[in-house]
Scaffold this motif. Structure first.
Motif, PDB file in Angstrom:
ATOM      1  N   PRO A  35       0.746  -1.142   0.096  1.00 50.87           N
ATOM      2  CA  PRO A  35      -0.015   0.025  -0.034  1.00 50.87           C
ATOM      3  C   PRO A  35       0.790   1.382   0.011  1.00 50.87           C
ATOM      4  O   PRO A  35       1.890   1.251   0.416  1.00 50.87           O
ATOM      5  CB  PRO A  35      -0.680  -0.029   1.196  1.00 50.87           C
ATOM      6  N   GLY A  36       0.517   2.241  -0.643  1.00 43.18           N
ATOM      7  CA  GLY A  36       1.201   3.499  -0.580  1.00 43.18           C
ATOM      8  C   GLY A  36       1.354   4.214   0.772  1.00 43.18           C
ATOM      9  O   GLY A  36       2.515   4.471   1.354  1.00 43.18           O
ATOM     10  N   LEU A  56      13.933  11.964  -4.010  1.00 45.32           N
ATOM     11  CA  LEU A  56      12.734  12.256  -3.325  1.00 45.32           C
ATOM     12  C   LEU A  56      11.979  11.124  -2.618  1.00 45.32           C
ATOM     13  O   LEU A  56      11.498  11.194  -1.472  1.00 45.32           O
ATOM     14  CB  LEU A  56      11.835  13.247  -4.090  1.00 45.32           C
ATOM     15  N   GLU A  57      11.773  10.190  -3.461  1.00 40.69           N
ATOM     16  CA  GLU A  57      11.036   9.075  -2.990  1.00 40.69           C
ATOM     17  C   GLU A  57      11.767   8.182  -1.602  1.00 40.69           C
ATOM     18  O   GLU A  57      11.353   7.824  -0.697  1.00 40.69           O
ATOM     19  CB  GLU A  57      10.749   8.137  -4.038  1.00 40.69           C
ATOM     20  N   ALA A  58      13.085   8.533  -1.868  1.00 41.38           N
ATOM     21  CA  ALA A  58      13.853   7.957  -0.850  1.00 41.38           C
ATOM     22  C   ALA A  58      13.975   8.702   0.544  1.00 41.38           C
ATOM     23  O   ALA A  58      13.815   8.304   1.572  1.00 41.38           O
ATOM     24  CB  ALA A  58      15.598   7.807  -1.138  1.00 41.38           C
ATOM     25  N   THR A  59      13.857  10.122   0.133  1.00 41.74           N
ATOM     26  CA  THR A  59      13.691  10.847   1.378  1.00 41.74           C
ATOM     27  C   THR A  59      12.089  10.687   2.142  1.00 41.74           C
ATOM     28  O   THR A  59      12.191  10.818   3.467  1.00 41.74           O
ATOM     29  CB  THR A  59      13.694  12.421   1.038  1.00 41.74           C
ATOM     30  N   TYR A  60      11.049  10.529   1.262  1.00 44.38           N
ATOM     31  CA  TYR A  60       9.992  10.098   2.095  1.00 44.38           C
ATOM     32  C   TYR A  60       9.936   8.746   2.874  1.00 44.38           C
ATOM     33  O   TYR A  60       9.376   8.785   3.956  1.00 44.38           O
ATOM     34  CB  TYR A  60       8.793  10.221   0.808  1.00 44.38           C
ATOM     35  N   LEU A  61      10.571   7.819   2.012  1.00 47.77           N
ATOM     36  CA  LEU A  61      10.608   6.661   2.702  1.00 47.77           C
ATOM     37  C   LEU A  61      11.300   6.457   3.923  1.00 47.77           C
ATOM     38  O   LEU A  61      11.066   5.998   4.785  1.00 47.77           O
ATOM     39  CB  LEU A  61      11.206   5.460   1.562  1.00 47.77           C
ATOM     40  N   TRP A  70       4.934   3.969  -5.580  1.00 43.18           N
ATOM     41  CA  TRP A  70       4.196   3.985  -6.615  1.00 43.18           C
ATOM     42  C   TRP A  70       2.895   4.082  -6.432  1.00 43.18           C
ATOM     43  O   TRP A  70       2.316   4.313  -7.703  1.00 43.18           O
ATOM     44  CB  TRP A  70       5.027   2.803  -7.470  1.00 43.18           C
ATOM     45  N   ASN A  71       2.203   4.020  -5.217  1.00 39.50           N
ATOM     46  CA  ASN A  71       0.813   3.794  -5.219  1.00 39.50           C
ATOM     47  C   ASN A  71       0.497   4.986  -4.564  1.00 39.50           C
ATOM     48  O   ASN A  71      -0.703   5.256  -3.928  1.00 39.50           O
ATOM     49  CB  ASN A  71       0.423   2.539  -4.304  1.00 39.50           C
ATOM     50  N   ARG A  72       1.196   6.117  -4.602  1.00 46.09           N
ATOM     51  CA  ARG A  72       0.828   7.491  -3.828  1.00 46.09           C
ATOM     52  C   ARG A  72       1.443   8.505  -4.685  1.00 46.09           C
ATOM     53  O   ARG A  72       2.508   8.312  -5.439  1.00 46.09           O
ATOM     54  CB  ARG A  72       1.207   7.465  -2.407  1.00 46.09           C
ATOM     55  N   VAL A  73       1.201   9.766  -4.350  1.00 53.52           N
ATOM     56  CA  VAL A  73       1.793  10.845  -5.108  1.00 53.52           C
ATOM     57  C   VAL A  73       2.509  11.783  -4.259  1.00 53.52           C
ATOM     58  O   VAL A  73       1.963  12.204  -3.495  1.00 53.52           O
ATOM     59  CB  VAL A  73       0.612  11.842  -5.882  1.00 53.52           C
ATOM     60  N   ASP A  74       3.944  11.801  -4.306  1.00 56.26           N
ATOM     61  CA  ASP A  74       4.663  12.470  -3.208  1.00 56.26           C
ATOM     62  C   ASP A  74       4.942  13.905  -3.873  1.00 56.26           C
ATOM     63  O   ASP A  74       5.434  14.529  -3.121  1.00 56.26           O
ATOM     64  CB  ASP A  74       6.074  11.574  -2.832  1.00 56.26           C
ATOM     65  N   GLN A  75       5.187  14.223  -5.179  1.00 54.85           N
ATOM     66  CA  GLN A  75       5.574  15.302  -5.682  1.00 54.85           C
ATOM     67  C   GLN A  75       4.447  16.096  -5.634  1.00 54.85           C
ATOM     68  O   GLN A  75       3.225  16.188  -5.975  1.00 54.85           O
ATOM     69  CB  GLN A  75       5.655  15.078  -7.203  1.00 54.85           C
TER      70      GLN A  75
END
Length: 517
Positions: A81-82, A194-199, A496-501
């Motif tokens: 899940p996102g 950016l995705e790595a920062t979110y994660l 990939w199941n959510r929008v982080d930008q």
């Protein structure tokens, strides 16, 4: 997994030689414009393995009859899940994660870095188009009559000029397009950063909240033990006053109580420091702590755990995707350096008018124009261009090796998480059994002591064992929740199941250009 072993072969130079063969100049220029020297990027293949452990997916975990002790099942090939942190079904964790994403400066920095990379792509794409410039001038001047063998000066007059110039560097070998490709790969790298920062941020917030809950539970358990030992001390003191026990037994119990009380300040210190760390993840200062916290009892341990296929992991992990983007950039840079070694073609033209008055600029006979073409080729540079190309090839080899290392580390992370979930479930089961046995031992030793069957040191030993067992069980409970968070993190976190930008990551010149990327 592997790239074709052509890193040091000069196929790109051979392709360039093929491009220069042709007939008429016009046909040759058209052919050159469609040519791109250098190696084309191909994404490396995923490792050809069927799982992360030698035996495949582990079996369902052991069960312990305590909160957080439920059995967990691994579901092969299930998507993530996102908003993976919602599997714990805790509103406070949801609120913490939302606040961190909105407030932490690392997220804003990553968004801005992505926007800068995308702006650089658009700036470089401008090099593919002709450069047009316009100019106008007006001068008042006097021409000396001496040039005409006359004395004196002529009358002053005005001279006006308006012109348009066009220049175009023909991308004959695709060097400019390779530069665009390299910058696009850099933008992809920043996107995955950016995705790595979110994660990283979301996982840190969740684990920090769980650690906070664990420390609070350990403090509560220690306080309960202290209360029990205080009651035991009162009982021993009454027995001493009645002459039933020696004073040494009272002193031993006082010492045991003080020893337990001494374990409380370090836990309180850890909790305070953990709170400061959690506040930092939320983008707050330590003084802005409002006291919100999570309790272990409010967390739900998910029964079903998704385990992505190995072939999917290389597309899901932000660090792997970022390493692939770096490899893509390095591959395109080889083409840039190969193109720099080849002839450079430039076309330019200009059109203008001159007149003595602004209105006369468009009169017949005032136009002036020119069309020119040039071709330049470096004949000798001391080997600079050649070694620039070789350095780019070496950087590509380095990027490929780094990519492989990143893949290995990612698969190790998943395997470690699976092993941890399996082993820590067994640990919690064993710790719970140890705690129950230690608790029974305390009751029995106290009863035997009152009956005169054992000495007081036996009571102290059983109490200390019980204290250690309680703290160990609380840690084991919290570890199961942390292990679950670590598994979701190691599998990529479902970005990939959510929008982080956000709008912060979009180019200012055309905010809709990257909407679908």
């Amino acid at each position: 997994m592997g790239l074709k072993t052509t890193m040091r072969k000069h196929k790109s130079l051979a392709a360039a030689s093929a491009c220069v063969k042709g007939g008429a100049l016009a046909a040759s220029l058209l052919l050159l414009h469609g040519c791109m020297v250098g190696p084309d990027f191909t994404a490396p293949d995923a490792p050809r393995v069927n799982g992360y452990l030698p035996e495949g997916n582990p079996a369902p975990t052991a069960t312990a009859e305590v909160h957080g002790g439920a059995s967990q099942v691994f579901l092969r090939g299930r998507d993530l899940p996102g908003e993976w942190w919602k599997v714990f079904r805790n509103k406070q964790i949801d609120a913490f994660v939302t606040e961190a994403i909105q407030n932490h400066p690392d997220v804003a920095a990553a968004q801005a870095a992505l926007r800068a990379a995308r702006e650089n792509v658009l700036a470089q794409e401008g090099s593919l188009f002709p450069q047009v410039s316009a100019s106008g001038s007006g001068t008042r001047q006097v021409v000396s009559n001496a040039s005409q063998n006359q004395s004196g000066n002529s009358s002053p007059y005005n001279l006006y000029n308006a012109s348009v110039s066009v220049s175009y560097v023909l991308d004959a070998w695709g060097g400019t397009r390779r530069q665009v490709e390299a910058l696009q790969a850099q933008a992809e790298y920043q996107q995955y950063q950016l995705e790595a920062t979110y994660l990283s941020l979301t996982a840190n917030v969740v684990t920090a909240a769980i650690s906070d809950a664990s420390l609070r539970a350990q403090i509560d358990a220690t306080n309960d033990i202290i209360k029990s030992e205080e009651e035991q001390l009162k009982l021993v003191q009454r027995q001493f006053e009645l002459g039933a026990v020696a004073q040494s037994d009272v002193l031993s119990q006082q010492s045991n109580l003080a020893q337990t009380q001494a374990t409380l300040p370090p836990l309180q210190k850890q909790l305070a420091q953990q709170r400061n760390q959690l506040m930092a993840y939320l983008g707050r200062l330590p003084s802005e702590d409002r006291g919100e916290h999570v309790s272990l009892s409010s967390l739900t341990l998910p029964r079903d755990l998704p385990v992505s296929l190995p072939s999917a992991l290389v597309r899901q992990r932000p660090d792997i995707a970022a390493a692939e983007a770096t490899l893509h950039k390095a591959t395109a840079t080889v083409g840039v350096n190969v193109a720099n070694m080849l002839p450079q073609i430039q076309i330019s033209s200009s059109y203008g008018r001159n007149g003595l008055t602004p209105s006369s600029l468009f009169s017949p006979g005032t136009a002036a124009w020119s069309v020119a073409g040039s071709l330049s080729q470096t004949v000798f540079d001391g080997g600079t261009l050649y070694h620039d190309k070789e350095a780019a090839i070496a950087s590509r080899e380095q990027a490929f090796a780094t990519y492989k290392s990143t893949v290995i580390s990612a698969f190790r992370d998943v395997a470690d998480s699976l092993r941890a979930i399996e082993a820590d479930a067994n640990t919690l089961k064993a710790q719970l059994a140890y705690e129950k046995a230690a608790q029974d031992s305390v009751k029995i030793s106290r009863t035997q002591y009152m009956a005169g069957a054992v000495t007081y040191p036996s009571v102290l030993t059983s109490e200390q064992n019980y204290q250690q067992a309680v703290i160990a069980r609380v840690k084991a409970q919290a570890q199961r929740f942390s292990d679950t968070a670590a598994l979701f993190q190691s599998l990529g976190g479902g970005w990939w199941n959510r929008v982080d930008q956000t709008a912060q990551s979009l180019p200012r010149t055309n905010a809709g250009y990257f909407q679908d990327h």
